[in-house]
Design a protein around this motif. Structure first.
Motif, short mmCIF file in Angstrom:
data_model
loop_
_atom_site.label_atom_id
_atom_site.label_comp_id
_atom_site.label_asym_id
_atom_site.label_seq_id
_atom_site.Cartn_x
_atom_site.Cartn_y
_atom_site.Cartn_z
N SER A 192 0.80 -1.23 0.00
CA SER A 192 0.00 0.00 0.00
C SER A 192 0.83 1.28 0.00
CB SER A 192 -0.97 0.01 1.20
OG SER A 192 -1.79 -1.13 1.18
N GLY A 193 2.04 1.21 -0.57
CA GLY A 193 2.85 2.42 -0.71
C GLY A 193 2.35 3.26 -1.87
N LYS A 194 2.57 4.59 -1.77
CA LYS A 194 2.14 5.52 -2.82
C LYS A 194 3.36 5.96 -3.64
CE LYS A 194 -1.22 7.42 0.46
NZ LYS A 194 -1.53 8.61 1.29
N ILE A 195 3.24 5.86 -4.96
CA ILE A 195 4.34 6.23 -5.86
C ILE A 195 3.93 7.45 -6.67
CG2 ILE A 195 5.75 5.47 -7.81
CD1 ILE A 195 5.47 2.61 -6.80
N LYS A 196 4.81 8.45 -6.75
CA LYS A 196 4.51 9.69 -7.47
C LYS A 196 4.36 9.45 -8.97
CE LYS A 196 6.64 14.23 -8.50
NZ LYS A 196 5.70 15.22 -7.95
N GLU A 236 3.19 18.90 -0.30
CA GLU A 236 1.99 18.11 0.00
C GLU A 236 2.28 16.61 -0.09
OE1 GLU A 236 -2.72 17.80 -1.38
OE2 GLU A 236 -1.23 18.75 -2.70
N GLU A 237 3.06 16.21 -1.10
CA GLU A 237 3.41 14.79 -1.26
C GLU A 237 4.29 14.30 -0.12
OE1 GLU A 237 3.19 14.43 -6.16
OE2 GLU A 237 5.03 15.15 -5.18
N LYS A 238 5.13 15.19 0.42
CA LYS A 238 5.96 14.82 1.57
C LYS A 238 5.09 14.49 2.78
CE LYS A 238 10.05 17.47 0.24
NZ LYS A 238 10.99 18.56 0.57
N GLU A 239 4.08 15.29 3.00
CA GLU A 239 3.16 15.04 4.12
C GLU A 239 2.41 13.73 3.94
OE1 GLU A 239 0.51 18.24 5.01
OE2 GLU A 239 2.12 19.75 5.07
N GLN A 240 2.12 13.38 2.70
CA GLN A 240 1.34 12.17 2.41
C GLN A 240 2.19 10.90 2.37
OE1 GLN A 240 -0.41 13.28 -1.32
NE2 GLN A 240 -2.07 14.49 -0.39
N GLY A 241 3.50 11.04 2.51
CA GLY A 241 4.38 9.87 2.48
C GLY A 241 4.53 9.26 1.11
N VAL A 242 4.41 10.07 0.06
CA VAL A 242 4.56 9.60 -1.32
C VAL A 242 6.03 9.28 -1.61
CG1 VAL A 242 4.37 10.29 -3.75
CG2 VAL A 242 2.53 10.85 -2.13
N LEU A 243 6.28 8.24 -2.40
CA LEU A 243 7.64 7.88 -2.81
C LEU A 243 7.88 8.37 -4.23
CD1 LEU A 243 7.94 4.19 -1.50
CD2 LEU A 243 8.40 6.33 -0.31
N ALA A 244 8.90 9.20 -4.41
CA ALA A 244 9.25 9.74 -5.73
C ALA A 244 10.57 9.13 -6.18
CB ALA A 244 9.34 11.26 -5.66
N PHE A 245 10.49 8.10 -7.01
CA PHE A 245 11.69 7.40 -7.50
C PHE A 245 12.23 8.06 -8.77
CE2 PHE A 245 9.48 3.98 -5.18
CZ PHE A 245 10.52 3.43 -4.46
N ALA A 246 13.55 7.93 -8.96
CA ALA A 246 14.19 8.37 -10.21
C ALA A 246 15.48 7.58 -10.38
CB ALA A 246 14.48 9.87 -10.18
N TRP A 247 15.92 7.48 -11.63
CA TRP A 247 17.20 6.85 -11.94
C TRP A 247 18.24 7.92 -12.24
CZ3 TRP A 247 17.86 1.81 -11.15
CH2 TRP A 247 16.75 0.96 -11.19
N VAL A 248 19.45 7.72 -11.77
CA VAL A 248 20.59 8.58 -12.12
C VAL A 248 21.59 7.72 -12.88
CG1 VAL A 248 22.38 10.14 -11.29
CG2 VAL A 248 20.22 9.96 -10.04
N VAL A 249 22.04 8.21 -14.04
CA VAL A 249 22.92 7.42 -14.92
C VAL A 249 24.13 8.25 -15.35
CG1 VAL A 249 20.99 6.02 -15.77
CG2 VAL A 249 21.64 8.10 -17.00
N ASP A 250 25.05 7.59 -16.05
CA ASP A 250 26.23 8.25 -16.63
C ASP A 250 27.12 8.92 -15.58
OD1 ASP A 250 25.57 7.41 -19.20
OD2 ASP A 250 24.37 9.19 -19.61
N PHE A 251 27.48 8.14 -14.57
CA PHE A 251 28.38 8.62 -13.53
C PHE A 251 29.83 8.62 -14.03
CE2 PHE A 251 24.81 7.24 -11.00
CZ PHE A 251 24.80 8.10 -9.92
N PRO A 252 30.67 9.51 -13.49
CA PRO A 252 32.11 9.35 -13.73
C PRO A 252 32.57 8.01 -13.15
CG PRO A 252 31.61 11.45 -12.66
CD PRO A 252 30.37 10.63 -12.61
N PHE A 253 33.47 7.31 -13.85
CA PHE A 253 33.98 6.03 -13.35
C PHE A 253 34.97 6.27 -12.21
CE2 PHE A 253 34.76 1.53 -15.14
CZ PHE A 253 35.07 1.03 -13.88
#
Length: 306
Positions: free
Chosen positions: A129-133, A160-177
């Motif tokens: 029952s988790g909420k995803i943005k 508002e989403e912080k208060e509701q406990g919403v999860l906001a996922f994202a991917w980060v790519v192309d890091f320096p090695f």
């Protein structure tokens, strides 16, 4: 009552993750705790060997070497809930020991791993029952993340989403090695003999366009890696990459960090030998179970989830 609720959430979430992985025909395999040191950017906890006085086992910072060796044996989809132990500075979201959902897949490209992991995470979060943005997780380059947010661990939620406990996922790519060694960090100084050390781990593949520079040890600070991090609500909740599966690429990584051929063989000779026997291309990720539970429970400390 609050703590009991969190423990039940942890159990239910782990079960949901397991069930999703079995749908993809992953095989659950445990790897050893008394092991050889694996470079993951922190200090090892060590255990003296009674049978070999003066010698020590390292408790695993991750199962990285074992899961790559499993790819060499024909186990094409592996996972485990792995206990990892790192002697590093403590924070609210970091402890000496933590649990990660560790997985590895043969014959994949970066975007395939991202798709599979995203599907598993979404279905498991919904199961408890988790909420995803946004179920289509944004993909942001490391360079853009730093320019836009000042960090590669950012929070995409509204107040508002912080208060509701919403999860906001994202991917980060192309890091320096690679990065220059922080001379105040003992682990980095030990890992990077040349003045350069890895940003995430030394077992990753460079991006295809940087492979030639990587093999020749040129333009080191411009080499990007196939690393991808999963971030959520300002925390890193997962990290992985497409791995080096050829011995000459792994040897080139260690050479950039200033290791001789003998030192490289002493560190990862067992892996280069396995790669020379014929290891498929592979990649994977480790998801931080404790941090994910912390966010699902809307807590701010890992201590509340363990």
């Amino acid at each position: 009552e609050r703590m009991q609720k969190i423990m039940k959430l942890r159990s239910n979430f782990a079960r949901a993750l397991r069930e999703e992985l079995f749908k993809y025909e992953f095989v659950e395999i445990e790897t050893p705790l008394l092991t050889k040191s694996t470079k993951e950017g922190a200090r090892d906890f060590i255990v003296p060997s009674r049978f070999n006085p003066g010698k020590f086992y390292a408790l695993p910072q991750s199962p990285q070497q074992y899961k790559q060796l499993l790819m060499a044996t024909g186990i094409e989809k592996y996972f485990q809930f792995a206990k990892c132990i790192r002697d590093e500075d403590l924070r609210a979201d970091r402890g000496f020991e933590f649990t990660q959902l560790d997985l590895e897949i043969s014959y994949v490209e970066r975007d395939e791993v991202i798709k599979i992991v995203q599907d598993i995470v979404i279905n498991s979060v919904k199961n408890v029952s988790g909420k995803i943005k946004d179920e289509n997780f944004p993909v942001i380059s490391y360079k853009d993340a730093i320019e836009k947010f000042g960090s590669d661990k950012f929070d995409l939620r509204t107040p508002e989403e912080k208060e509701q406990g919403v999860l906001a996922f994202a991917w980060v790519v192309d890091f320096p090695f690679f990065k220059r060694v922080d001379k105040n960090d003992v682990a980095e100084v030990l890992d990077g003999k040349s003045g350069y050390t890895f940003t995430h781990n030394p077992f990753s593949m460079p991006n295809p366009e940087n492979l030639e520079d990587h093999m020749n040890g040129k333009n080191v600070e411009q080499i990007k890696t196939t690393q991808y991090d999963l971030v959520c609500n300002g925390y890193e909740v997962g990290g992985g990459s497409i791995r080096a599966h050829k011995s000459e690429i792994l040897k080139a990584t260690y050479k950039i960090m200033g290791y001789s051929e003998e030192e490289t063989h002493a560190n990862v000779g067992h892996m280069t030998e396995a790669f020379d026997l014929g290891t498929p291309p592979h990649g994977g990720i480790a998801l931080g179970l404790d941090r994910l539970i912390m966010l699902l429970a809307n807590e701010t400390s890992l201590k509340e989830t363990i």
